[in-house]
Design a protein around this motif. Structure first.
Motif, short mmCIF file in Angstrom:
data_model
loop_
_atom_site.label_atom_id
_atom_site.label_comp_id
_atom_site.label_asym_id
_atom_site.label_seq_id
_atom_site.Cartn_x
_atom_site.Cartn_y
_atom_site.Cartn_z
N TRP A 58 -2.33 1.38 6.40
CA TRP A 58 -2.08 2.44 5.43
C TRP A 58 -3.31 2.72 4.57
CZ3 TRP A 58 -2.87 1.36 0.34
CH2 TRP A 58 -2.89 0.04 -0.03
N ASP A 317 8.41 1.29 5.04
CA ASP A 317 8.93 0.71 3.80
C ASP A 317 8.10 -0.48 3.37
OD1 ASP A 317 10.92 2.59 3.75
OD2 ASP A 317 12.41 1.32 4.73
N ARG A 320 4.83 0.72 2.00
CA ARG A 320 5.00 1.29 0.66
C ARG A 320 4.96 0.20 -0.41
NH1 ARG A 320 9.25 4.79 2.89
NH2 ARG A 320 8.44 6.91 3.11
N SER A 323 1.23 -0.77 -0.81
CA SER A 323 0.46 0.32 -1.41
C SER A 323 0.81 0.49 -2.88
CB SER A 323 0.69 1.62 -0.64
OG SER A 323 2.05 2.03 -0.72
N SER A 324 2.08 0.32 -3.23
CA SER A 324 2.48 0.45 -4.64
C SER A 324 1.89 -0.68 -5.48
CB SER A 324 4.01 0.46 -4.76
OG SER A 324 4.57 1.55 -4.06
N GLU A 371 -1.59 6.67 -6.76
CA GLU A 371 -0.65 6.36 -5.68
C GLU A 371 -1.27 6.73 -4.35
OE1 GLU A 371 2.87 8.67 -6.19
OE2 GLU A 371 1.79 10.58 -6.39
#
Length: 454
Positions: A58, A317, A320, A323-324, A371
């Protein structure tokens, strides 16, 4: 660190060494041996290394979005300053990928390298201001084996040598970015490395045992089945063994009938399926653990397409989550420190563009939102979403639409460059003024040349 990596022991990984390394991290807070074992598993395992790279992909495919915290002019200006500073950061994608090692070890750290720069910050259409600022030029990786954790409060300390420990959470130093992995409890207990150690050990053990079985039982060995009624001399036995050793080497030989009938040892038909099933089970468990895909990853020959469709978004998921966590660490550490270090200069540069003016503390309070946009939708589906939003008479961010759809902006030439201002014609230089005649001295007249000569 506690011991130089060049002199660190690299013995065979056994269950005892795994247990000792995990016990050391659990009871004392020293994670150097556990990190070494986990790193070796990721580096040496083809399957684990591949799914770990897939998990961290990602960082290269998700667009980074820096948006204002509020809709005020100051928020837009601060977000523009942070975006301009991030654009000057060398190797951002690789640095974010390196911080993704927290998935295995439970934490990651990078060293912030600062430098002075005259940063150009856009303040409107075709307008920008140039401000001398301190920016982050790069983020260098810090190895996790150089960390130790306090067993009481769980704080992370960087070991610079014997009895030299630096807290990485020191906000006054503004030197390190520290990212925590997902989960609860102390940082040293997070990451998939704890559960992967026995799986990778069994994976290697299975391959080793399978190689031994193949070496012993998996090779067809020629032999001669003799008649018990005949006897062979020692020379004949030696000749028979030499002929058997030369089989398959393209060396022709004549085997006398009294040597016996040439046969080959049988290969067990159930040898491969047993270890194939064992390896498939281990690799499937690793895929579930790392990628978060409960049923979408099947290593064996059978699989369920329905289950794959239901659980296909498990990887997104999981990405995410990481990355968050990385975005939160960027916003709370490097971005905030960048604003704190340059608050006075940014306030002086933005003061005339903000109604009522702004203070250095206002600059720090308007830290933008960071983000990485991750979506499991196809570009066609995202285009339908944007069209639906536009149908509701809502404004769209052109930059976001282009990033998510992968459409590049045209390389338009500014109007000032299309029609450059002509250079003015040079003004002619006036001729020099004539010099006045010298004034005659006393007793000298200019009535005639003779008087002048006199």
């Amino acid at each position: 660190g506690q011991e130089p990596v060049g002199f660190a022991p690299m013995p065979e990984i056994t269950l005892a060494s795994i247990a000792n390394a995990q016990r050391l991290a659990h009871r004392t807070g020293w994670v150097n041996r556990k990190v070494d074992i986990d790193s070796r598993f990721v580096r040496d395992s083809s399957h684990l290394g591949a799914i770990d790279r897939k998990l961290r992909a990602w960082a290269y495919k998700a667009p980074l979005r820096i948006r204002p915290r509020t809709a005020t002019p100051l928020s837009y200006l601060v977000a523009a300053a942070v975006r301009a500073a991030v654009d000057q950061l060398d190797g951002l994608s690789s640095s974010v990928d390196e911080l993704g090692s927290m998935a295995c070890h439970g934490f990651a750290c990078g060293e912030l390298v600062w430098r002075d720069c005259d940063l150009s910050i856009p303040v409107g259409k075709n307008r920008s201001v140039r401000v001398p600022l301190e920016i982050i030029s790069s983020i260098e990786e810090v190895g996790q084996r150089n960390f130790a954790f306090d067993i009481v409060d769980g704080s992370a300390w960087l070991c610079l040598g014997a009895n030299q420990h630096v807290p990485v959470s020191d906000e006054y130093a503004q030197k390190f970015i520290y990212v925590r992995g997902p989960g609860s409890g102390p940082d040293r207990f997070r990451g998939y490395g704890w559960a992967n150690a026995p799986l990778s050990y069994l994976d290697g053990l299975t391959l080793e045992k399978f190689g031994v079985l193949v070496e012993i039982f998996g090779l067809a060995t020629p032999y001669l089945q003799r008649d018990a009624t005949t006897m062979l001399s020692d020379d004949e036995h030696a000749l028979a063994l030499t002929i058997l050793e030369d089989l398959g080497k393209a060396q022709p030989a004549v085997i006398p009938a009294k040597f016996g009938e040439l046969k080959h040892s049988p290969v067990p038909s159930g040898l491969a399926p047993i270890h194939q099933s064992m390896l498939a089970l281990i690799k499937t468990e690793q895929s579930k653990m790392v990628l978060g895909s409960t049923l979408s990853v099947e290593i064996g020959s059978n699989g369920s397409y329905a289950a794959a469709n239901v659980h296909a978004d498990g990887l997104v998921d999981t990405q995410r989550i990481y990355s968050s966590l990385t975005a939160d660490a960027f916003r709370s550490q490097p971005v905030r420190w960048f604003l704190q270090a340059n608050a006075e200069r940014l306030a002086a540069a933005f003061n005339r563009y903000v109604p009522g003016g702004c203070s250095p503390q206002d600059i720090v309070n308007e830290a933008p939102i960071i983000e990485w946009v991750l979506s499991d939708e196809t570009p066609a589906q995202r285009l339908q979403v944007f069209q639906g939003v536009k149908g509701l008479d809502l404004k769209l961010d052109e930059e976001q639409v282009r990033q998510e759809l992968g459409v590049l902006a045209p390389l338009e030439i500014p109007a000032l460059l299309e029609s450059p201002i002509p250079n003015p014609e040079p003004t002619p230089t006036p001729p020099p003024a004539p010099q006045p005649a010298p004034t005659p001295g006393p007793g000298v007249t200019s009535e005639s040349p003779d008087n002048a000569e006199a």
